[in-house]
Scaffold this active site. Structure first.
Site, mmCIF file in Angstrom:
data_model
loop_
_atom_site.group_PDB
_atom_site.id
_atom_site.type_symbol
_atom_site.label_atom_id
_atom_site.label_comp_id
_atom_site.label_asym_id
_atom_site.label_seq_id
_atom_site.Cartn_x
_atom_site.Cartn_y
_atom_site.Cartn_z
ATOM 1 C CG HIS B 293 -1.890 -1.289 1.251
ATOM 2 N ND1 HIS B 293 -2.729 -1.453 -0.113
ATOM 3 C CD2 HIS B 293 -1.911 -2.200 1.794
ATOM 4 C CE1 HIS B 293 -3.440 -2.571 0.737
ATOM 5 N NE2 HIS B 293 -2.733 -3.157 1.709
ATOM 6 N NE ARG B 294 6.302 0.601 1.983
ATOM 7 C CZ ARG B 294 7.542 0.699 2.728
ATOM 8 N NH1 ARG B 294 8.919 1.254 2.672
ATOM 9 N NH2 ARG B 294 7.711 -0.050 4.175
ATOM 10 N N GLY B 295 2.175 2.452 -2.734
ATOM 11 C CA GLY B 295 1.526 3.467 -3.844
ATOM 12 C C GLY B 295 1.241 4.204 -3.419
#
Lengths: 682, 372
Positions: B293-295
């Site tokens: 979910h870093r994006g």
């Protein structure tokens, strides 16, 4: 530990430098050098504007550019110690113009500076010693064979050039030293490429290759002989010329600030840089400076075409990634007037600095293409105009030897065992001694019952710690792909796939890959050793295929690559030979100068199958002595395979991997496991 | 005995005039990315990859001058924030339990340069030899990580960094603390810093774990616009020849840029991002098959920071589009020999997810461009 008063110790640096200057009073006078106009010009520009940072000289094995650099150093030292003495009033006890020779086997701590062990122990507070880069501050750094300097060391030199300071954060030392110097280095392109960092950060790169007339050569030799017999007399003889050169430089420097460089001039230079595909903006700046310095030397107060041509020639062309196409060149060359000939150059060069700028060179605003072409004509075509990448570099086995192998790599830890060539780990030694100081001092005080004033650190042999180095030396994987025959495209795709996967892992192991393609009678390096996926991406997909199978030529090419890689600190190589194994062309036919080192062992003989296999055996033995592990990768479907691959592997003393109908992943897996084995053994 | 000898003792810190950020010509994507990270350090840093000599390090080194000063606990080695007791170092914690309020003063945000060839002891910190020798005290001498706390850590040639240092950095940046267990020293101190890296991709790859630590990835190319190139040379020449007058000329631009950043830092926590927009961002990441979910997080943070920089309190589609490429470029799964640039894949996905609005696509940083 000796208790010599500290005062003499700290002055060791200046003394050394002065000694260096004094021991070289008899450098061959720069003014007496015959020919090599471009090199001399590049050095003169550097003398005029220190902002040009440096000059690198490409030279062949024969050319003595190193002593040329020393002549320059000696001359510049004279100019600068008389000129800048009053500028540098703050510097005490140091020569105004240090000239530092950087030996190739210099260690990182000597290069950068660090903790001064003796003084630290004597005073009990941390004391620093400047490294060679800091010692060169305000002066000149001379490096012979700069491309052979260990990659990590070159990066430090490049970083110092860029920043003007050396920052040390290592082994207990945390310091910043001023380090503004000019760099003069020479290198033999056959021994390996220049570090891209360094290339980027010096103003001028010139090739010393030249076509001197017989007359000039004769004159050069006779001067050299005269110098040998009577250095002082010879220097005396050229005293006037030397004086003129020096006053040229001094005059040009004083004029430098007043020379008008217009936006139009800069625009033309930037245009040239763009059309030559020069990367980054530093080169533009250098080119402007070079043009200005050139104008200053010629006593002009604004730039003319000649200045811009010189800047293109010395600054931009060596960084070109593309050139005007040949047709363009031909056409324009006809219209072009006489190229910036040697007369022009020599004229301002030897002239007493007052050459009036009234001659034909004055007309400006000729199209920039014309100037580029003129600059290209003025450059010896061989090395300097070679595009930096894409062409293989090949070398003889190294005339200079780089850093000795012991104690290379990264200093990872230290322990008390002393082994051969052990180097003392200062930081940990001091730390080991630290906890015992109070006790030891007390003991001494008790024995001597003297005043406990001294802060001397007491170190016993038990405290000594020695550096342990760990060198993460990767493997060079050379993919040699047989581009002959019908299956060639297939093999190339397989090799490329395996190569790409290998590269993904390359970071971890410090590996590099290279790719050689061979067909007809020659082998060609398509991808020089690299770790970059970016570069690997550029390998052409469709290579010409078909023709005969010159396995031997491929092996020799691989051998050359591996030798070069070893010079640059990659000691091991693995050769992956993608072929069906039908070697049917010998070296003789492949006939090229590349086979140099193997030539002695090759006798004239008929080039039948028999001698090809002998030849392969011989190369196999060479590969073995140089610890290059060959692996024959055979991917032919089972029903066509005739065992020739296996036979080839036996001939060259290599392993045989039979991977029928394998895809890139299968090949990568096989290669990776062989590599893992090699790593464990290494 | 001489206490200090001129050459051999610690040399004076060398001051050099820094080329101002506001005077950098072109390279808008890089400048924007750096400014976003200044506004919101949680974005997680920037990596700038590209050609040599294109102003990467110049931009990073100029950053320090743009940063508003921060409050630091007086005398703290790590520059702890007096307002955030939860992030105190051991020393500040001990002191704060004794006295109610710690004295503080203003100080610059540190921008620490990790020099080439730095060794682990200097990066992490280690036993202070001097104090151990002279006073017999086992004291900790803070390293570069301590110095970088609450600031920026810049690594040039980040793709050539030694593996063991990469490990150290990964540890510290993951936990926000630096744990030292060496030479009889056992200590842990806060080490929250924004990583800024630069390098040339042709010299080697970056370790994936490290790449993942960077919030934004920008590419930088040689400028091929003639006018810009001339301007670069002219400005640089003026700076080198007469730094004072050049800095004077650029002063007002510099000041307005600084104020813009200060302002953005103030409002940024109040910038709203619409739930619908968040969904679209998630859609974008799903389309591009971004792992984890870093994006999404990075895009959200970066677009908020961008809105703040533009003086708005809500994020627009355009904000998202402008930061999407730099937020995702390094997070796409890639085939090493893939010829399609990740950037163009992201562009395509953006066009698919945000079809309606006409694409502006430019990365202009507003009034950043300066006329000399």
């Amino acid at each position: 530990m000796s208790s010599t008063p500290a005062s003499d110790r700290t002055s060791s640096i200046p003394v050394r430098n002065q000694g260096g200057l004094k021991s070289r009073p008899s450098a061959y006078p720069f003014a007496a050098i015959v020919g090599m106009q471009a090199v001399k010009r590049a050095l003169m520009l550097l003398a005029v504007d220190a902002g040009l940072q440096g000059t690198l000289i490409a030279s062949n094995a024969g050319a003595d550019t190193t002593s040329l650099a020393r002549s320059f150093a000696a001359m510049l030292a004279k100019v600068d110690s008389t000129i800048s003495n009053h500028e540098n009033h703050s510097v005490q006890a140091r020569p105004a113009f240090p000239v530092i020779d950087l030996p190739l086997n210099v260690t990182v701590d000597r290069l950068l500076g660090g903790i001064n062990l003796e003084r630290t122990i004597e005073t009990g507070t941390r004391q620093y010693t400047a490294g060679l880069l800091a010692e060169a501050n305000g002066g000149l750094l001379v490096v012979a064979g700069v491309n052979l300097l260990d990659a990590s060391l070159v990066d430090h030199v490049a970083a110092a050039l860029d920043a003007g300071v050396v920052r040390v954060e290592r082994e207990g030392a945390s310091a910043t030293f001023q380090s503004r110097f000019r760099l003069v280095g020479d290198y033999n392109p056959a021994e390996g490429e220049l570090s891209p960092h360094l290339r980027e950060r010096v103003g001028m790169i010139v090739d010393s290759a030249q076509e001197d007339s017989a007359e000039e050569i004769a004159e050069a030799v006779s001067r050299a002989l005269r110098f040998e017999q009577d250095p002082r007399g010879f220097i005396e003889e050229f005293a006037v010329e030397t004086g003129l050169l020096q006053s040229d430089i001094a005059g040009a420097r004083s004029r430098l600030g007043e020379i008008k460089v217009t936006s139009g001039d800069i625009r033309r230079i930037a245009e040239a840089a763009i059309s030559l595909g020069v990367e980054g903006n530093r080169a533009d700046l250098f080119a402007v400076k070079a043009a200005r310095a050139n104008a200053a030397l010629a006593a002009r107060d604004s730039l003319c075409d000649e200045d811009i041509i010189t800047a293109i020639q010395l600054v931009l062309l060596p960084r070109a990634t593309r050139f005007p196409s040949p047709e363009e060149r031909e056409e324009d060359a006809d219209e072009t007037a006489a190229p910036a000939s040697e007369e022009d150059v020599r004229d301002n060069h030897a002239g007493s600095g007052g050459r009036e700028a009234e001659d034909s060179n004055e007309q400006t605003d000729r199209p920039i293409e014309e100037l580029i072409i003129e600059a290209m004509d003025a450059v010896a075509p061989q090395e300097a105009l070679k595009l930096p990448r894409g062409k293989p570099v090949r070398g003889d086995s190294g005339r200079r030897s780089p850093v000795p192998d012991h104690a290379r790599g990264r200093y990872v830890s230290s322990d008390s065992r002393r082994n051969k060539n052990a180097r003392l780990a200062i930081d940990t030694t001091l730390r080991a001694a630290a906890p015992h100081q109070a006790a030891r001092r007390d003991r001494v005080v008790a024995v001597r019952s003297a005043g406990a004033k001294d802060k001397k650190i007491r170190i016993t042999p038990d405290d000594l710690r020695y550096k342990r180095f760990k060198r993460k030396s990767g493997i060079l994987f050379i993919f040699a792909v047989d581009a002959s025959g019908s299956m060639a495209l297939n093999r190339m795709a397989q090799a490329k796939g395996a190569l790409a996967r290998l590269l993904q892992q390359a970071y971890l192991h410090r590996d590099k890959v290279a790719l050689i393609s061979f067909r007809h009678s020659t082998a060609e390096t398509i991808l020089a050793p690299t770790r970059s996926v970016e570069l690997a991406k550029r390998i052409v997909d469709a290579l010409p295929t078909g023709g005969a199978t010159p396995v031997a030529a491929a092996l020799v090419e691989a051998l050359n690559l591996a030798r070069l890689a070893r010079l640059q600190g990659l000691p091991r190589a693995m050769l992956l030979l993608f072929t069906d194994g039908r070697a049917n062309v010998g070296l003789q036919k492949a006939g090229s100068q590349k086979v140099g080192s193997l030539a002695e062992s090759r006798k004239e003989r008929p080039q039948g199958r028999e001698s090809i296999s002998d030849e392969l055996k011989r190369i196999g033995r060479v590969l073995e002595t140089e610890s290059i592990a060959p692996v024959v990768v055979d991917t032919r479907p089972r029903f066509v395979s005739t065992g020739e691959g296996r036979a080839l592997a036996e001939l060259i003393g290599g392993r045989y991997l039979y991977l029928p109908r394998a895809d890139a992943t299968a090949i990568y897996n096989a290669v990776a496991s062989v590599a893992e084995e090699a790593r464990r053994q290494g | 005995m001489r206490k200090k000898s001129e050459q051999a003792s610690k040399p004076p810190a060398y001051q050099r005039k820094v080329y101002p950020f506001a005077a950098i010509v072109g390279q808008e994507e890089m400048k924007l990315a750096l400014m976003l990270c200044v506004v919101d350090p949680h974005i997680g840093g920037v990596i700038v990859m590209g050609h040599r000599g294109t102003g990467k390090s110049t931009a990073v080194r100029a950053l320090a001058d743009l940063l508003p000063p921060i409050a630091k606990v007086k005398g703290c080695l790590y520059g702890c924030d007096p307002e955030r007791a939860t992030e105190f170092c051991d020393d500040c914690q001990a002191r704060s339990s004794r006295s109610r309020r710690l004295a503080s003063d203003q100080g610059p945000v540190p921008v620490v340069d990790l020099p080439l060839g730095a060794t682990e002891d200097r990066v992490c910190g280690t036993l202070d030899i001097e104090r151990a020798l002279v006073e017999g005290v086992k004291a900790f001498e803070p390293g570069l990580l301590a110095r970088a706390n609450r600031g920026f850590l810049y690594i040039d040639e980040v793709n050539l960094l030694d593996d063991h240092l990469v490990d150290v950095l990964l540890d510290a940046s993951a936990s926000g603390r630096n744990v030292v267990e060496r030479e009889g020293i056992s200590i842990s101190h806060p080490a929250r810093f924004v990583l800024v890296g630069s390098g040339n991709p042709e010299e080697g790859e970056l370790r994936p774990q490290l790449l993942d630590r960077f919030g934004l990835y920008t590419q930088i190319y040689t400028i091929t616009d003639l006018d810009q190139r001339v301007e670069i040379v002219e400005r640089r020449e003026r700076f080198e020849r007469a730094a004072e007058s050049f800095l004077n000329d650029i002063q007002s631009e510099h000041e307005s840029l600084r104020l813009r950043i200060v302002e953005a830092k103030n409002v940024h926590s109040r910038v709203q991002i619409d739930r619908g927009l968040l969904r679209r961002i998630a859609e974008l990441c799903i389309t591009l098959q971004v792992d984890g979910h870093r994006g999404e997080l990075t895009i959200s943070r970066a677009s908020r920071a961008l809105a703040a920089l533009e003086g708005r309190l809500s994020v627009t589609v355009d904000d998202v589009k402008r930061v999407a490429t730099m937020s995702l470029r390094h997070r796409l799964r890639k085939d090493p020999l893939e010829r399609v640039d990740s950037g163009s894949r992201i562009e395509q996905a953006l066009a698919a997810v945000f079809p309606s609005v006409e694409s502006e696509g430019s990365l202009s940083t507003g009034n950043l461009r300066v006329r000399a």
